[in-house]
Design a protein around this motif. Structure first.
Motif, mmCIF file in Angstrom:
data_model
loop_
_atom_site.group_PDB
_atom_site.id
_atom_site.type_symbol
_atom_site.label_atom_id
_atom_site.label_comp_id
_atom_site.label_asym_id
_atom_site.label_seq_id
_atom_site.Cartn_x
_atom_site.Cartn_y
_atom_site.Cartn_z
ATOM 1 N N ALA A 141 19.319 -0.402 46.090
ATOM 2 C CA ALA A 141 20.307 0.441 46.770
ATOM 3 C C ALA A 141 21.424 0.851 45.816
ATOM 4 N N ALA A 142 21.891 -0.075 44.969
ATOM 5 C CA ALA A 142 22.969 0.234 44.026
ATOM 6 C C ALA A 142 22.535 1.313 43.043
ATOM 7 N N ASP A 143 21.337 1.192 42.516
ATOM 8 C CA ASP A 143 20.846 2.191 41.563
ATOM 9 C C ASP A 143 20.700 3.558 42.236
ATOM 10 N N ARG A 144 20.187 3.567 43.465
ATOM 11 C CA ARG A 144 20.037 4.830 44.205
ATOM 12 C C ARG A 144 21.395 5.462 44.498
ATOM 13 N N GLU A 145 22.340 4.673 45.017
ATOM 14 C CA GLU A 145 23.663 5.212 45.336
ATOM 15 C C GLU A 145 24.377 5.733 44.086
ATOM 16 N N LEU A 146 24.245 5.032 42.970
ATOM 17 C CA LEU A 146 24.854 5.480 41.725
ATOM 18 C C LEU A 146 24.276 6.824 41.298
ATOM 19 N N LYS A 147 22.983 7.002 41.465
ATOM 20 C CA LYS A 147 22.331 8.284 41.137
ATOM 21 C C LYS A 147 22.791 9.385 42.079
ATOM 22 N N GLU A 148 22.899 9.068 43.365
ATOM 23 C CA GLU A 148 23.294 10.075 44.350
ATOM 24 C C GLU A 148 24.760 10.478 44.196
ATOM 25 N N GLU A 149 25.642 9.519 43.998
ATOM 26 C CA GLU A 149 27.077 9.809 44.029
ATOM 27 C C GLU A 149 27.674 10.139 42.666
ATOM 28 N N ALA A 150 27.122 9.571 41.592
ATOM 29 C CA ALA A 150 27.748 9.757 40.282
ATOM 30 C C ALA A 150 26.824 10.382 39.238
ATOM 31 N N GLY A 151 25.538 10.485 39.542
ATOM 32 C CA GLY A 151 24.618 11.110 38.593
ATOM 33 C C GLY A 151 24.177 10.213 37.451
ATOM 34 N N PHE A 152 24.157 8.897 37.691
ATOM 35 C CA PHE A 152 23.709 7.943 36.672
ATOM 36 C C PHE A 152 22.765 6.923 37.284
ATOM 37 N N GLY A 153 21.800 6.502 36.477
ATOM 38 C CA GLY A 153 20.984 5.345 36.791
ATOM 39 C C GLY A 153 21.429 4.214 35.884
ATOM 40 N N ALA A 154 20.950 3.008 36.161
ATOM 41 C CA ALA A 154 21.339 1.844 35.360
ATOM 42 C C ALA A 154 20.111 1.018 35.010
ATOM 43 N N ASN A 155 20.006 0.653 33.740
ATOM 44 C CA ASN A 155 18.924 -0.225 33.302
ATOM 45 C C ASN A 155 19.245 -1.695 33.522
ATOM 46 N N ARG A 156 20.529 -2.033 33.644
ATOM 47 C CA ARG A 156 20.940 -3.423 33.837
ATOM 48 C C ARG A 156 21.856 -3.516 35.056
ATOM 49 N N LEU A 157 21.470 -4.355 36.002
ATOM 50 C CA LEU A 157 22.253 -4.572 37.216
ATOM 51 C C LEU A 157 22.492 -6.071 37.384
ATOM 52 N N HIS A 158 23.718 -6.404 37.770
ATOM 53 C CA HIS A 158 24.086 -7.809 37.964
ATOM 54 C C HIS A 158 24.872 -7.931 39.268
ATOM 55 N N THR A 159 24.431 -8.796 40.167
ATOM 56 C CA THR A 159 25.173 -9.053 41.398
ATOM 57 C C THR A 159 26.387 -9.903 41.064
ATOM 58 N N LEU A 160 27.567 -9.388 41.401
ATOM 59 C CA LEU A 160 28.808 -10.079 41.098
ATOM 60 C C LEU A 160 29.263 -10.953 42.267
ATOM 61 N N LYS A 161 29.329 -10.369 43.477
ATOM 62 C CA LYS A 161 29.843 -11.119 44.625
ATOM 63 C C LYS A 161 29.560 -10.366 45.916
ATOM 64 N N LYS A 162 29.342 -11.126 46.990
ATOM 65 C CA LYS A 162 29.306 -10.547 48.330
ATOM 66 C C LYS A 162 30.698 -10.696 48.907
ATOM 67 N N MET A 163 31.226 -9.607 49.480
ATOM 68 C CA MET A 163 32.587 -9.618 50.012
ATOM 69 C C MET A 163 32.605 -9.119 51.456
ATOM 70 N N THR A 164 33.677 -9.512 52.140
ATOM 71 C CA THR A 164 33.956 -8.988 53.474
ATOM 72 C C THR A 164 35.318 -8.304 53.430
ATOM 73 N N ALA A 165 35.574 -7.504 54.426
ATOM 74 C CA ALA A 165 36.897 -6.888 54.600
ATOM 75 C C ALA A 165 37.292 -7.150 56.050
ATOM 76 N N ALA A 166 38.412 -7.801 56.252
ATOM 77 C CA ALA A 166 38.896 -8.134 57.595
ATOM 78 C C ALA A 166 37.843 -8.908 58.394
ATOM 79 N N PRO A 167 37.402 -10.092 57.898
ATOM 80 C CA PRO A 167 36.343 -10.836 58.580
ATOM 81 C C PRO A 167 36.726 -11.360 59.965
ATOM 82 N N ASN A 168 37.997 -11.369 60.302
ATOM 83 C CA ASN A 168 38.392 -11.763 61.656
ATOM 84 C C ASN A 168 37.994 -10.713 62.680
ATOM 85 N N TYR A 169 37.768 -9.485 62.219
ATOM 86 C CA TYR A 169 37.484 -8.381 63.138
ATOM 87 C C TYR A 169 36.184 -7.640 62.850
#
Length: 183
Positions: free
Chosen positions: A89-117
């Motif tokens: 998904a990250a490689d696809r979105e990068l191609k769609e939104e910015a016009g680049f693909g990536a040969n190296r991908l690294h998962t950094l962190k899973k995050m939430t925003a306002a997890p109480n809601y």
């Protein structure tokens, strides 16, 4: 560890094309009962991409944000489609939104925003070894792509149009990760 409350009932109270609001009736381990509301998590989650080019510039996009009714400078991001991994998904979105693909991908962190809601989760992925590649996406207009030196991150976060907390956190985590990796 605390004991999670018992879920007595979940009721959908509102639904739109993208969102579902739920009411949760809960009983806590001490017997207290409460009703919470949340924006329910649906789908497979999302990805946010910190793409770093060969000159150590971060690839940013300028896009219209309906929540604030204005254009904002941010990182490429998008939903994980059924059957996709976060990296695909990250490689696809990068191609769609910015016009680049990536040969190296690294998962950094899973995050939430306002997890109480909200139950939404986003996976931050670092993309490197970029190459030009454009895919047609679902954006209503072309994204403006901006390259910003990662070494000038502190100046970027002070820009009026760079306000998304998740993007700010992702960039600081990336800078730290790359510094540790380089040691």
């Amino acid at each position: 560890m605390p004991v999670k409350p018992e879920v007595l009932k979940v009721t959908a109270t509102a639904r739109s094309r993208l969102f579902q609001v739920e009411e949760l009736k809960l009983r806590f381990s001490n017997g207290v009962e409460r009703t919470y509301e949340r924006l329910a998590s649906r789908g497979n989650g999302a990805v946010m991409i910190v793409a770093i080019d060969a000159q150590d510039h971060v690839i940013l996009i300028r896009e219209y944000a309906g929540g604030i009714d204005d254009y904002t400078l941010t990182l490429p991001k998008g939903l994980i489609d059924p059957g996709e991994t976060p990296h695909i998904a990250a490689d696809r979105e990068l191609k769609e939104e910015a016009g680049f693909g990536a040969n190296r991908l690294h998962t950094l962190k899973k995050m939430t925003a306002a997890p109480n809601y909200m139950g939404h989760r986003i996976t931050v992925i670092i993309a490197r070894d970029l190459y030009p590649c454009k895919l047609e996406g679902d954006e209503p207009e072309p994204m403006e792509v901006i390259r910003w030196p990662l070494a000038q991150l502190d100046e970027l976060v002070l820009q009026d149009e760079f306000t998304e907390g998740r993007a700010i956190a992702a960039l600081y985590m990336t800078r730290h990760f790359l510094a540790v990796e380089g040691q």
